[in-house]
Design a protein around this motif. Structure first.
Motif, PDB file in Angstrom:
ATOM      1  N   HIS A  16      44.298  42.262  48.144  1.00  0.00           N
ATOM      2  CA  HIS A  16      43.988  42.723  46.789  1.00  0.00           C
ATOM      3  C   HIS A  16      44.415  41.649  45.798  1.00  0.00           C
ATOM      4  CE1 HIS A  16      42.779  45.788  43.982  1.00  0.00           C
ATOM      5  NE2 HIS A  16      43.930  45.742  43.334  1.00  0.00           N
ATOM      6  N   SER A  17      43.829  41.672  44.615  1.00  0.00           N
ATOM      7  CA  SER A  17      44.224  40.736  43.562  1.00  0.00           C
ATOM      8  C   SER A  17      44.351  41.478  42.242  1.00  0.00           C
ATOM      9  CB  SER A  17      43.211  39.595  43.431  1.00  0.00           C
ATOM     10  OG  SER A  17      41.942  40.074  43.060  1.00  0.00           O
ATOM     11  N   TYR A  18      45.268  40.995  41.410  1.00  0.00           N
ATOM     12  CA  TYR A  18      45.528  41.585  40.101  1.00  0.00           C
ATOM     13  C   TYR A  18      45.492  40.473  39.045  1.00  0.00           C
ATOM     14  CZ  TYR A  18      47.946  44.833  43.322  1.00  0.00           C
ATOM     15  OH  TYR A  18      48.273  45.653  44.358  1.00  0.00           O
ATOM     16  N   ASP A  19      45.054  40.816  37.862  1.00  0.00           N
ATOM     17  CA  ASP A  19      45.141  39.867  36.754  1.00  0.00           C
ATOM     18  C   ASP A  19      46.608  39.626  36.414  1.00  0.00           C
ATOM     19  OD1 ASP A  19      42.396  39.647  36.501  1.00  0.00           O
ATOM     20  OD2 ASP A  19      42.246  41.229  34.993  1.00  0.00           O
ATOM     21  N   TRP A  20      46.972  38.368  36.235  1.00  0.00           N
ATOM     22  CA  TRP A  20      48.345  38.002  35.866  1.00  0.00           C
ATOM     23  C   TRP A  20      48.384  37.429  34.451  1.00  0.00           C
ATOM     24  CZ3 TRP A  20      51.204  32.989  36.287  1.00  0.00           C
ATOM     25  CH2 TRP A  20      52.579  33.160  36.105  1.00  0.00           C
ATOM     26  N   SER A  21      47.365  36.696  34.113  1.00  0.00           N
ATOM     27  CA  SER A  21      47.223  36.148  32.768  1.00  0.00           C
ATOM     28  C   SER A  21      45.736  35.930  32.533  1.00  0.00           C
ATOM     29  CB  SER A  21      47.997  34.830  32.643  1.00  0.00           C
ATOM     30  OG  SER A  21      47.397  33.820  33.444  1.00  0.00           O
ATOM     31  N   GLU A  22      45.406  35.285  31.447  1.00  0.00           N
ATOM     32  CA  GLU A  22      44.003  35.027  31.160  1.00  0.00           C
ATOM     33  C   GLU A  22      43.348  34.152  32.227  1.00  0.00           C
ATOM     34  OE1 GLU A  22      43.433  33.499  27.284  1.00  0.00           O
ATOM     35  OE2 GLU A  22      44.142  35.310  26.259  1.00  0.00           O
ATOM     36  N   SER A  23      44.149  33.346  32.917  1.00  0.00           N
ATOM     37  CA  SER A  23      43.565  32.389  33.860  1.00  0.00           C
ATOM     38  C   SER A  23      44.069  32.532  35.291  1.00  0.00           C
ATOM     39  CB  SER A  23      43.830  30.957  33.385  1.00  0.00           C
ATOM     40  OG  SER A  23      45.228  30.703  33.347  1.00  0.00           O
ATOM     41  N   ALA A  38      53.195  38.292  48.438  1.00  0.00           N
ATOM     42  CA  ALA A  38      52.622  38.236  47.091  1.00  0.00           C
ATOM     43  C   ALA A  38      52.624  36.784  46.614  1.00  0.00           C
ATOM     44  CB  ALA A  38      53.428  39.096  46.134  1.00  0.00           C
ATOM     45  N   LEU A  39      51.494  36.346  46.099  1.00  0.00           N
ATOM     46  CA  LEU A  39      51.337  34.968  45.641  1.00  0.00           C
ATOM     47  C   LEU A  39      50.749  34.950  44.238  1.00  0.00           C
ATOM     48  CD1 LEU A  39      49.602  33.428  48.809  1.00  0.00           C
ATOM     49  CD2 LEU A  39      52.029  33.323  48.251  1.00  0.00           C
ATOM     50  N   VAL A  40      51.149  33.973  43.432  1.00  0.00           N
ATOM     51  CA  VAL A  40      50.490  33.742  42.166  1.00  0.00           C
ATOM     52  C   VAL A  40      49.527  32.568  42.346  1.00  0.00           C
ATOM     53  CG1 VAL A  40      52.408  32.295  41.322  1.00  0.00           C
ATOM     54  CG2 VAL A  40      50.748  33.233  39.706  1.00  0.00           C
ATOM     55  N   ALA A  41      48.273  32.801  41.995  1.00  0.00           N
ATOM     56  CA  ALA A  41      47.235  31.764  42.070  1.00  0.00           C
ATOM     57  C   ALA A  41      46.962  31.295  40.646  1.00  0.00           C
ATOM     58  CB  ALA A  41      45.971  32.318  42.720  1.00  0.00           C
ATOM     59  N   LYS A  42      47.642  30.239  40.259  1.00  0.00           N
ATOM     60  CA  LYS A  42      47.552  29.761  38.878  1.00  0.00           C
ATOM     61  C   LYS A  42      46.179  29.141  38.614  1.00  0.00           C
ATOM     62  CE  LYS A  42      52.540  28.951  38.500  1.00  0.00           C
ATOM     63  NZ  LYS A  42      53.611  27.950  38.265  1.00  0.00           N
ATOM     64  N   GLY A  43      45.573  29.566  37.526  1.00  0.00           N
ATOM     65  CA  GLY A  43      44.274  29.030  37.130  1.00  0.00           C
ATOM     66  C   GLY A  43      43.109  29.509  37.964  1.00  0.00           C
ATOM     67  N   ALA A  44      43.328  30.510  38.834  1.00  0.00           N
ATOM     68  CA  ALA A  44      42.276  30.930  39.774  1.00  0.00           C
ATOM     69  C   ALA A  44      41.074  31.553  39.080  1.00  0.00           C
ATOM     70  CB  ALA A  44      42.850  31.906  40.795  1.00  0.00           C
ATOM     71  N   LYS A  45      41.239  32.043  37.846  1.00  0.00           N
ATOM     72  CA  LYS A  45      40.125  32.679  37.136  1.00  0.00           C
ATOM     73  C   LYS A  45      39.282  31.682  36.341  1.00  0.00           C
ATOM     74  CE  LYS A  45      41.284  36.502  34.989  1.00  0.00           C
ATOM     75  NZ  LYS A  45      42.109  37.416  34.144  1.00  0.00           N
ATOM     76  N   LYS A  46      39.728  30.441  36.277  1.00  0.00           N
ATOM     77  CA  LYS A  46      38.965  29.433  35.542  1.00  0.00           C
ATOM     78  C   LYS A  46      37.689  29.090  36.301  1.00  0.00           C
ATOM     79  CE  LYS A  46      42.981  27.179  33.393  1.00  0.00           C
ATOM     80  NZ  LYS A  46      43.751  25.909  33.287  1.00  0.00           N
ATOM     81  N   PRO A  47      36.564  28.904  35.610  1.00  0.00           N
ATOM     82  CA  PRO A  47      35.304  28.557  36.296  1.00  0.00           C
ATOM     83  C   PRO A  47      35.408  27.296  37.148  1.00  0.00           C
ATOM     84  CG  PRO A  47      34.888  29.172  34.020  1.00  0.00           C
ATOM     85  CD  PRO A  47      36.382  29.089  34.157  1.00  0.00           C
ATOM     86  N   SER A  48      36.289  26.387  36.774  1.00  0.00           N
ATOM     87  CA  SER A  48      36.416  25.120  37.500  1.00  0.00           C
ATOM     88  C   SER A  48      37.403  25.191  38.660  1.00  0.00           C
ATOM     89  CB  SER A  48      36.860  24.016  36.534  1.00  0.00           C
ATOM     90  OG  SER A  48      38.115  24.353  35.934  1.00  0.00           O
ATOM     91  N   SER A  49      38.071  26.335  38.862  1.00  0.00           N
ATOM     92  CA  SER A  49      39.108  26.435  39.890  1.00  0.00           C
ATOM     93  C   SER A  49      38.518  26.370  41.295  1.00  0.00           C
ATOM     94  CB  SER A  49      39.889  27.738  39.733  1.00  0.00           C
ATOM     95  OG  SER A  49      40.775  27.935  40.819  1.00  0.00           O
TER      96      SER A  49
END
Length: 254
Positions: A16-23, A38-49
């Motif tokens: 599962h994934s949850y929103d952590w911040s805008e990106s 549990a992992l944080v995927a920094k910048g994973a929501k950016k189109p360029s990620s």
């Protein structure tokens, strides 16, 4: 300052994934050697990620992530993710079934508690879900439910009555209930199996190749097993009802 410890090339699935911040996202993943993490995927929501097209449920991955220097952090930092390949995303009923299994793992597995054999069974189930599975869907789901309950110590022996330890009689019907384990079924209880079939299931669970053996043992008794296992799993998951289970019920009423 001590360097962060790194876990590299870990076989894993995103549960599962949850929103952590805008990106960024917080991921709950099931790893073969590390268990639920549990992992944080920094910048994973950016189109360029590079993470964006990879971090999908029901897809086999190799993950790399960094632990905090003391190793005690609850959420670690994802550093790399690679799709292993091998099959496409399940669709329809198979997709919903896969999300149901993911929810079970989220609700029942403790973090950082490895279950390599259960991970391998899950991998096999996902492969079936992504294939032209036909009649294999129900047996692999019932098999995984049994293997999950056994792995976390919530499945009683299926070779004897739980409360009395009396051996099962081959032609007597028994039912599996949350607070009493395996007991003789009342005349009106339809969700029950003869003693010899419970013993076949226990023998399959004890087999060295328990996943395949349990699938075969479940195949002829799926209809009777399903309500018993669903009740037992919901009991241990607690309230509220599993979201995927409620969705299945809602879809059936449309």
């Amino acid at each position: 300052m001590a360097a962060a410890k790194r876990i590299a090339d870990e076989p894993a699935f995103v549960l599962h994934s949850y929103d952590w911040s805008e990106s960024s996202l917080i991921l709950e993943v099931f790893c073969r050697h590390q268990g639920r993490v549990a992992l944080v995927a920094k910048g994973a929501k950016k189109p360029s990620s590079n993470f964006r097209p990879v971090l999908l449920p029901l897809q086999p991955l190799w993950l790399s992530y960094a632990l905090a220097a003391d190793g005690n952090a609850d959420i670690h930092t994802l550093k790399g993710a690679e799709w292993v390949g091998g099959h496409v995303m399940p669709t329809g009923d198979a997709l919903l079934s896969g999300l149901y299994l993911n929810e079970l793992l989220l609700r029942l597995l403790a973090r950082s508690d490895p279950h390599a054999a259960l991970f391998d069974a899950y991998t096999g189930v996902v492969r079936v879900l992504a294939s032209e599975h036909g009649d294999a869907l129900e047996p692999v789901l019932r098999s995984f439910e049994l293997l999950l309950l056994r792995a976390i110590g919530l499945l009683p022996s299926l070779a004897a009555q739980t409360m009395t330890l009396a051996p099962l009689q081959a032609d007597t019907r028994y039912t599996l209930v949350p607070e009493g384990g395996l007991r003789a079924a009342a005349a009106a209880e339809r969700a029950a199996l003869p003693g010899h079939q419970w013993q076949v299931l226990q023998h399959a669970l004890d087999d060295a190749a328990s996943h395949q053996a349990t699938v075969r043992a479940c195949a002829p008794v799926c209809a009777e097993l399903k309500p018993q296992l669903r009740t037992l799993l919901q009991y241990h998951c607690g309230s509220p009802m599993l979201r995927t289970r409620q969705l299945m019920i809602d879809l059936q009423t449309l």
